[in-house]
Design a protein around this motif. Structure first.
Motif, mmCIF file in Angstrom:
data_model
loop_
_atom_site.group_PDB
_atom_site.id
_atom_site.type_symbol
_atom_site.label_atom_id
_atom_site.label_comp_id
_atom_site.label_asym_id
_atom_site.label_seq_id
_atom_site.Cartn_x
_atom_site.Cartn_y
_atom_site.Cartn_z
ATOM 1 N N CYS A 37 -31.949 -28.884 7.945
ATOM 2 C CA CYS A 37 -32.801 -27.708 8.138
ATOM 3 C C CYS A 37 -33.233 -27.111 6.801
ATOM 4 O O CYS A 37 -34.363 -26.643 6.669
ATOM 5 C CB CYS A 37 -32.074 -26.663 8.989
ATOM 6 S SG CYS A 37 -31.841 -27.180 10.702
ATOM 7 N N MET A 38 -32.342 -27.116 5.831
ATOM 8 C CA MET A 38 -32.707 -26.598 4.507
ATOM 9 C C MET A 38 -33.813 -27.449 3.884
ATOM 10 O O MET A 38 -34.732 -26.914 3.261
ATOM 11 C CB MET A 38 -31.496 -26.568 3.576
ATOM 12 C CG MET A 38 -30.556 -25.417 3.833
ATOM 13 S SD MET A 38 -31.331 -23.804 3.658
ATOM 14 C CE MET A 38 -31.697 -23.782 1.928
ATOM 15 N N LEU A 39 -33.753 -28.756 4.052
ATOM 16 C CA LEU A 39 -34.812 -29.614 3.514
ATOM 17 C C LEU A 39 -36.147 -29.309 4.170
ATOM 18 O O LEU A 39 -37.181 -29.246 3.501
ATOM 19 C CB LEU A 39 -34.446 -31.090 3.703
ATOM 20 C CG LEU A 39 -33.336 -31.608 2.799
ATOM 21 C CD1 LEU A 39 -32.967 -33.042 3.182
ATOM 22 C CD2 LEU A 39 -33.739 -31.543 1.350
ATOM 23 N N ASP A 44 -41.475 -26.327 3.768
ATOM 24 C CA ASP A 44 -42.420 -25.294 4.205
ATOM 25 C C ASP A 44 -42.559 -24.185 3.166
ATOM 26 O O ASP A 44 -43.552 -23.473 3.140
ATOM 27 C CB ASP A 44 -41.949 -24.662 5.526
ATOM 28 C CG ASP A 44 -42.056 -25.609 6.698
ATOM 29 O OD1 ASP A 44 -42.808 -26.597 6.583
ATOM 30 O OD2 ASP A 44 -41.404 -25.361 7.718
ATOM 31 N N PHE A 45 -41.571 -24.025 2.317
ATOM 32 C CA PHE A 45 -41.480 -22.905 1.392
ATOM 33 C C PHE A 45 -42.262 -23.127 0.104
ATOM 34 O O PHE A 45 -42.440 -22.215 -0.678
ATOM 35 C CB PHE A 45 -39.991 -22.676 1.075
ATOM 36 C CG PHE A 45 -39.711 -21.410 0.335
ATOM 37 C CD1 PHE A 45 -39.864 -20.184 0.932
ATOM 38 C CD2 PHE A 45 -39.273 -21.462 -0.976
ATOM 39 C CE1 PHE A 45 -39.589 -19.017 0.249
ATOM 40 C CE2 PHE A 45 -38.999 -20.294 -1.675
ATOM 41 C CZ PHE A 45 -39.159 -19.081 -1.062
ATOM 42 N N LYS A 46 -42.750 -24.330 -0.119
ATOM 43 C CA LYS A 46 -43.478 -24.631 -1.361
ATOM 44 C C LYS A 46 -44.667 -23.675 -1.514
ATOM 45 O O LYS A 46 -45.430 -23.458 -0.596
ATOM 46 C CB LYS A 46 -43.989 -26.071 -1.343
ATOM 47 C CG LYS A 46 -42.913 -27.107 -1.223
ATOM 48 C CD LYS A 46 -42.439 -27.549 -2.547
ATOM 49 C CE LYS A 46 -41.453 -28.690 -2.332
ATOM 50 N NZ LYS A 46 -40.522 -28.877 -3.303
ATOM 51 N N ASN A 47 -44.808 -23.103 -2.708
ATOM 52 C CA ASN A 47 -45.872 -22.141 -2.969
ATOM 53 C C ASN A 47 -46.837 -22.727 -3.991
ATOM 54 O O ASN A 47 -46.434 -23.169 -5.052
ATOM 55 C CB ASN A 47 -45.291 -20.832 -3.503
ATOM 56 C CG ASN A 47 -46.355 -19.790 -3.744
ATOM 57 O OD1 ASN A 47 -47.495 -19.932 -3.352
ATOM 58 N ND2 ASN A 47 -45.959 -18.727 -4.399
ATOM 59 N N SER A 48 -48.086 -22.716 -3.629
ATOM 60 C CA SER A 48 -49.084 -23.095 -4.619
ATOM 61 C C SER A 48 -49.629 -21.819 -5.252
ATOM 62 O O SER A 48 -49.608 -20.748 -4.648
ATOM 63 C CB SER A 48 -50.208 -23.901 -3.961
ATOM 64 O OG SER A 48 -50.906 -23.086 -3.050
ATOM 65 N N LEU A 49 -50.127 -21.914 -6.444
ATOM 66 C CA LEU A 49 -50.591 -20.740 -7.175
ATOM 67 C C LEU A 49 -51.854 -20.146 -6.573
ATOM 68 O O LEU A 49 -52.152 -18.977 -6.787
ATOM 69 C CB LEU A 49 -50.828 -21.114 -8.643
ATOM 70 C CG LEU A 49 -49.590 -21.558 -9.408
ATOM 71 C CD1 LEU A 49 -49.980 -22.007 -10.816
ATOM 72 C CD2 LEU A 49 -48.575 -20.438 -9.469
ATOM 73 N N LEU A 68 -34.771 -21.090 11.543
ATOM 74 C CA LEU A 68 -33.910 -20.553 12.594
ATOM 75 C C LEU A 68 -33.945 -21.432 13.840
ATOM 76 O O LEU A 68 -32.913 -21.658 14.478
ATOM 77 C CB LEU A 68 -34.320 -19.120 12.925
ATOM 78 C CG LEU A 68 -34.094 -18.088 11.821
ATOM 79 C CD1 LEU A 68 -34.653 -16.730 12.238
ATOM 80 C CD2 LEU A 68 -32.628 -17.976 11.462
ATOM 81 N N LYS A 69 -35.133 -21.939 14.180
ATOM 82 C CA LYS A 69 -35.248 -22.820 15.338
ATOM 83 C C LYS A 69 -34.476 -24.113 15.094
ATOM 84 O O LYS A 69 -33.785 -24.623 15.982
ATOM 85 C CB LYS A 69 -36.705 -23.129 15.628
ATOM 86 C CG LYS A 69 -36.881 -23.929 16.887
ATOM 87 C CD LYS A 69 -38.280 -24.334 17.284
ATOM 88 C CE LYS A 69 -39.426 -23.901 16.487
ATOM 89 N NZ LYS A 69 -40.705 -24.466 16.917
ATOM 90 N N CYS A 70 -34.553 -24.647 13.894
ATOM 91 C CA CYS A 70 -33.855 -25.873 13.543
ATOM 92 C C CYS A 70 -32.347 -25.683 13.637
ATOM 93 O O CYS A 70 -31.629 -26.554 14.116
ATOM 94 C CB CYS A 70 -34.248 -26.308 12.140
ATOM 95 S SG CYS A 70 -33.470 -27.827 11.577
ATOM 96 N N MET A 71 -31.850 -24.539 13.191
ATOM 97 C CA MET A 71 -30.417 -24.253 13.236
ATOM 98 C C MET A 71 -29.931 -23.906 14.638
ATOM 99 O O MET A 71 -28.736 -23.854 14.890
ATOM 100 C CB MET A 71 -30.077 -23.108 12.281
ATOM 101 C CG MET A 71 -30.194 -23.435 10.822
ATOM 102 S SD MET A 71 -29.014 -24.672 10.281
ATOM 103 C CE MET A 71 -27.488 -23.770 10.411
ATOM 104 N N GLY A 72 -30.858 -23.649 15.555
ATOM 105 C CA GLY A 72 -30.464 -23.315 16.923
ATOM 106 C C GLY A 72 -30.110 -21.857 17.096
ATOM 107 O O GLY A 72 -29.422 -21.488 18.045
ATOM 108 N N ILE A 73 -30.557 -21.007 16.171
ATOM 109 C CA ILE A 73 -30.295 -19.571 16.241
ATOM 110 C C ILE A 73 -31.400 -18.928 17.063
ATOM 111 O O ILE A 73 -32.578 -19.131 16.788
ATOM 112 C CB ILE A 73 -30.253 -18.969 14.823
ATOM 113 C CG1 ILE A 73 -29.133 -19.616 14.021
ATOM 114 C CG2 ILE A 73 -30.079 -17.452 14.892
ATOM 115 C CD1 ILE A 73 -29.122 -19.232 12.549
#
Length: 76
Positions: A37-39, A44-49, A68-73
């Protein structure tokens, strides 16, 4: 000779069953689920300038929801 083949089939089936159970137990462990899930979250978290601030907030919300969906929370 017939007993040898029966014993060989039983040993192969038992070995495959043991390996399958071991793999699934390891694959579904909480630590490995969190790593996968972290990967996905980091991807998704990559930020372009060039990304504007409002769009960046939406990207962060989407990435957080996906994590959160991936972790099942459950999400509210």
């Amino acid at each position: 000779m017939n007993r040898f083949w029966i014993a060989k089939i039983i040993i192969i089936f038992s070995s495959l069953s043991y390996l399958s159970v071991t793999f699934l137990r390891n694959y579904n462990s909480p630590e490995n689920i969190e790593k996968r899930c972290m990967l996905k979250f980091e991807k998704d978290f990559k930020n372009s300038l060039e990304t504007p601030g409002e769009e960046w907030v939406l990207i962060l919300d989407l990435a957080d929801n996906n994590y959160l969906k991936c972790m099942g929370i459950p999400q509210y």
